[in-house]
Write a protein that holds these residues in place. Structure first.
Motif, PDB file in Angstrom:
ATOM      1  N   ILE A  61       0.767  -1.324  -0.052  1.00 16.06           N
ATOM      2  CA  ILE A  61       0.126   0.104   0.066  1.00 16.06           C
ATOM      3  C   ILE A  61       0.784   1.331   0.180  1.00 16.06           C
ATOM      4  O   ILE A  61       0.718   2.281  -0.790  1.00 16.06           O
ATOM      5  N   ASN A  62       1.926   1.302   0.735  1.00 16.09           N
ATOM      6  CA  ASN A  62       2.862   2.423   0.896  1.00 16.09           C
ATOM      7  C   ASN A  62       3.420   2.846  -0.509  1.00 16.09           C
ATOM      8  O   ASN A  62       3.623   4.071  -0.699  1.00 16.09           O
ATOM      9  N   ALA A  63       3.914   1.672  -0.852  1.00 16.77           N
ATOM     10  CA  ALA A  63       4.465   1.790  -2.471  1.00 16.77           C
ATOM     11  C   ALA A  63       3.539   2.255  -3.436  1.00 16.77           C
ATOM     12  O   ALA A  63       4.028   3.238  -4.260  1.00 16.77           O
ATOM     13  N   VAL A  64       2.435   1.917  -3.369  1.00 15.17           N
ATOM     14  CA  VAL A  64       1.321   2.510  -4.246  1.00 15.17           C
ATOM     15  C   VAL A  64       0.874   4.043  -4.040  1.00 15.17           C
ATOM     16  O   VAL A  64       0.974   4.777  -4.712  1.00 15.17           O
ATOM     17  N   ARG A  65       0.872   4.232  -2.811  1.00 13.12           N
ATOM     18  CA  ARG A  65       0.149   5.399  -2.022  1.00 13.12           C
ATOM     19  C   ARG A  65       1.556   6.514  -2.323  1.00 13.12           C
ATOM     20  O   ARG A  65       1.274   7.748  -2.564  1.00 13.12           O
ATOM     21  N   HIS A  66       2.483   6.415  -1.735  1.00 14.14           N
ATOM     22  CA  HIS A  66       3.587   7.204  -1.554  1.00 14.14           C
ATOM     23  C   HIS A  66       4.892   7.003  -2.282  1.00 14.14           C
ATOM     24  O   HIS A  66       5.690   7.998  -2.270  1.00 14.14           O
ATOM     25  N   GLY A  67       4.941   5.983  -2.925  1.00 16.66           N
ATOM     26  CA  GLY A  67       6.287   5.381  -3.779  1.00 16.66           C
ATOM     27  C   GLY A  67       5.887   5.387  -5.285  1.00 16.66           C
ATOM     28  O   GLY A  67       6.658   4.651  -5.826  1.00 16.66           O
ATOM     29  N   GLY A  68       5.207   6.243  -5.758  1.00 17.61           N
ATOM     30  CA  GLY A  68       5.408   6.251  -7.397  1.00 17.61           C
ATOM     31  C   GLY A  68       4.130   5.721  -7.806  1.00 17.61           C
ATOM     32  O   GLY A  68       4.197   5.520  -9.149  1.00 17.61           O
ATOM     33  N   GLY A  69       3.361   4.944  -7.315  1.00 19.25           N
ATOM     34  CA  GLY A  69       2.346   3.934  -7.656  1.00 19.25           C
ATOM     35  C   GLY A  69       2.469   2.787  -8.251  1.00 19.25           C
ATOM     36  O   GLY A  69       1.508   2.274  -8.290  1.00 19.25           O
ATOM     37  N   SER A  70       3.533   2.209  -7.843  1.00 20.98           N
ATOM     38  CA  SER A  70       4.167   0.933  -8.260  1.00 20.98           C
ATOM     39  C   SER A  70       5.032   0.565  -7.461  1.00 20.98           C
ATOM     40  O   SER A  70       5.832   1.098  -6.903  1.00 20.98           O
ATOM     41  N   GLY A  71       5.614  -0.881  -7.479  1.00 21.13           N
ATOM     42  CA  GLY A  71       6.457  -1.524  -6.845  1.00 21.13           C
ATOM     43  C   GLY A  71       6.849  -2.878  -7.489  1.00 21.13           C
ATOM     44  O   GLY A  71       6.222  -3.483  -8.234  1.00 21.13           O
ATOM     45  N   GLU A  72       8.124  -3.428  -6.831  1.00 23.45           N
ATOM     46  CA  GLU A  72       8.434  -4.638  -7.205  1.00 23.45           C
ATOM     47  C   GLU A  72       8.723  -5.396  -5.875  1.00 23.45           C
ATOM     48  O   GLU A  72       8.981  -5.063  -4.857  1.00 23.45           O
ATOM     49  N   LEU A  73       7.822  -6.690  -5.854  1.00 26.88           N
ATOM     50  CA  LEU A  73       7.965  -7.282  -4.790  1.00 26.88           C
ATOM     51  C   LEU A  73       8.932  -8.768  -5.102  1.00 26.88           C
ATOM     52  O   LEU A  73       8.671  -9.355  -5.961  1.00 26.88           O
ATOM     53  N   ARG A  74       9.608  -9.093  -3.814  1.00 34.20           N
ATOM     54  CA  ARG A  74      10.368 -10.323  -4.127  1.00 34.20           C
ATOM     55  C   ARG A  74      10.160 -11.184  -2.669  1.00 34.20           C
ATOM     56  O   ARG A  74      10.303 -10.299  -1.565  1.00 34.20           O
ATOM     57  N   LEU A  75       9.868 -12.127  -2.828  1.00 36.57           N
ATOM     58  CA  LEU A  75       9.783 -13.173  -1.657  1.00 36.57           C
ATOM     59  C   LEU A  75      10.550 -14.055  -1.388  1.00 36.57           C
ATOM     60  O   LEU A  75      10.746 -15.066  -2.646  1.00 36.57           O
ATOM     61  N   TRP A  76      11.410 -14.432  -0.562  1.00 34.60           N
ATOM     62  CA  TRP A  76      12.138 -15.640  -0.481  1.00 34.60           C
ATOM     63  C   TRP A  76      12.450 -16.197   1.052  1.00 34.60           C
ATOM     64  O   TRP A  76      12.054 -15.574   2.055  1.00 34.60           O
ATOM     65  N   GLU A  77      13.061 -17.492   1.024  1.00 30.22           N
ATOM     66  CA  GLU A  77      12.998 -17.947   2.299  1.00 30.22           C
ATOM     67  C   GLU A  77      14.731 -18.262   2.514  1.00 30.22           C
ATOM     68  O   GLU A  77      15.445 -18.618   1.495  1.00 30.22           O
ATOM     69  N   SER A  78      15.148 -17.789   3.595  1.00 29.63           N
ATOM     70  CA  SER A  78      16.468 -18.120   3.950  1.00 29.63           C
ATOM     71  C   SER A  78      16.344 -18.927   5.467  1.00 29.63           C
ATOM     72  O   SER A  78      15.706 -19.425   5.575  1.00 29.63           O
ATOM     73  N   ALA A  79      17.370 -17.958   6.330  1.00 29.50           N
ATOM     74  CA  ALA A  79      17.140 -18.378   7.825  1.00 29.50           C
ATOM     75  C   ALA A  79      15.592 -18.014   8.347  1.00 29.50           C
ATOM     76  O   ALA A  79      15.278 -18.430   9.213  1.00 29.50           O
ATOM     77  N   GLN A  80      15.050 -16.982   7.413  1.00 31.16           N
ATOM     78  CA  GLN A  80      13.803 -16.487   7.702  1.00 31.16           C
ATOM     79  C   GLN A  80      12.887 -16.427   6.405  1.00 31.16           C
ATOM     80  O   GLN A  80      13.611 -16.384   5.458  1.00 31.16           O
ATOM     81  N   LEU A  81      11.651 -16.133   6.554  1.00 36.76           N
ATOM     82  CA  LEU A  81      11.096 -15.502   5.278  1.00 36.76           C
ATOM     83  C   LEU A  81      11.115 -14.220   5.303  1.00 36.76           C
ATOM     84  O   LEU A  81      11.118 -13.296   6.224  1.00 36.76           O
ATOM     85  N   VAL A  82      11.811 -13.839   3.956  1.00 35.68           N
ATOM     86  CA  VAL A  82      11.762 -12.256   3.621  1.00 35.68           C
ATOM     87  C   VAL A  82      11.009 -11.635   2.496  1.00 35.68           C
ATOM     88  O   VAL A  82      10.928 -12.699   1.645  1.00 35.68           O
ATOM     89  N   CYS A  83      10.637 -10.765   2.636  1.00 39.33           N
ATOM     90  CA  CYS A  83       9.784  -9.842   1.701  1.00 39.33           C
ATOM     91  C   CYS A  83      10.368  -8.599   1.473  1.00 39.33           C
ATOM     92  O   CYS A  83      10.709  -7.878   2.265  1.00 39.33           O
ATOM     93  N   GLU A  84      10.696  -8.352   0.088  1.00 42.58           N
ATOM     94  CA  GLU A  84      11.439  -6.968  -0.002  1.00 42.58           C
ATOM     95  C   GLU A  84      10.407  -6.455  -1.020  1.00 42.58           C
ATOM     96  O   GLU A  84       9.841  -6.946  -2.207  1.00 42.58           O
ATOM     97  N   VAL A  85      10.058  -5.066  -0.877  1.00 43.21           N
ATOM     98  CA  VAL A  85       9.327  -4.265  -1.854  1.00 43.21           C
ATOM     99  C   VAL A  85      10.200  -3.100  -2.071  1.00 43.21           C
ATOM    100  O   VAL A  85      10.610  -2.337  -1.121  1.00 43.21           O
TER     101      VAL A  85
END
Length: 146
Positions: A61-85
């Motif tokens: 929501i923050n990426a769409v509302r405040h970050g230019g209207g779009s984003g790229e999401l990556r989700l991966w598993e390592s020692a923890q579950l990580v999501c990067e936007v």
């Protein structure tokens, strides 16, 4: 700035990439459902999975509302579950949004999203500047069973 690898560093090594997606307001719901489906298959309790989906939703929501209207999401598993936007918005002073001990006062522009993220994840890092913002969140995974 964060202690994580630079935003352009892809998750390699022992990390397992689970999902990559570009989103905007038109694809927001579709991507959120895809994230939910992937997260539900990870080693998280039902409550922790629901919390993590909520956190991912807030970051998107923050990426769409405040970050230019779009984003790229990556989700991966390592020692923890990580999501990067990542977004390409104008950036913001991220330090003021990390490690808040008290609930912020909502405003017409929002104000609660990153606090909710902080409350529903195990890790939160934000790298923001004039070229955009990268938010990484993490959730500890249950140990693997044999």
């Amino acid at each position: 700035m964060t202690g994580h690898p630079p935003p352009d560093t892809p998750p390699f090594g022992t990390n397992q990439l689970l999902l990559v997606s570009i989103f905007d307001a038109g694809r927001f719901t579709e991507v959120r459902h895809a994230v939910d489906a992937v997260i539900r298959r990870c080693r998280l309790s039902a409550e922790k999975a629901a919390d993590f989906v909520t956190a991912v939703n807030e970051v998107m929501i923050n990426a769409v509302r405040h970050g230019g209207g779009s984003g790229e999401l990556r989700l991966w598993e390592s020692a923890q579950l990580v999501c990067e936007v990542r977004d390409r918005g104008p950036g913001f002073p991220a330090a003021g949004y990390l490690n808040r001990s008290q609930r912020p006062t909502p405003s017409p522009d929002g104000g609660m999203g990153l606090w909710i993220v902080q409350q529903t994840t195990d890790t939160l890092s934000i790298d923001s500047g004039p070229a955009g913002t990268t938010v990484r969140i993490g959730a500890a995974l249950a140990p693997r069973t044999s």
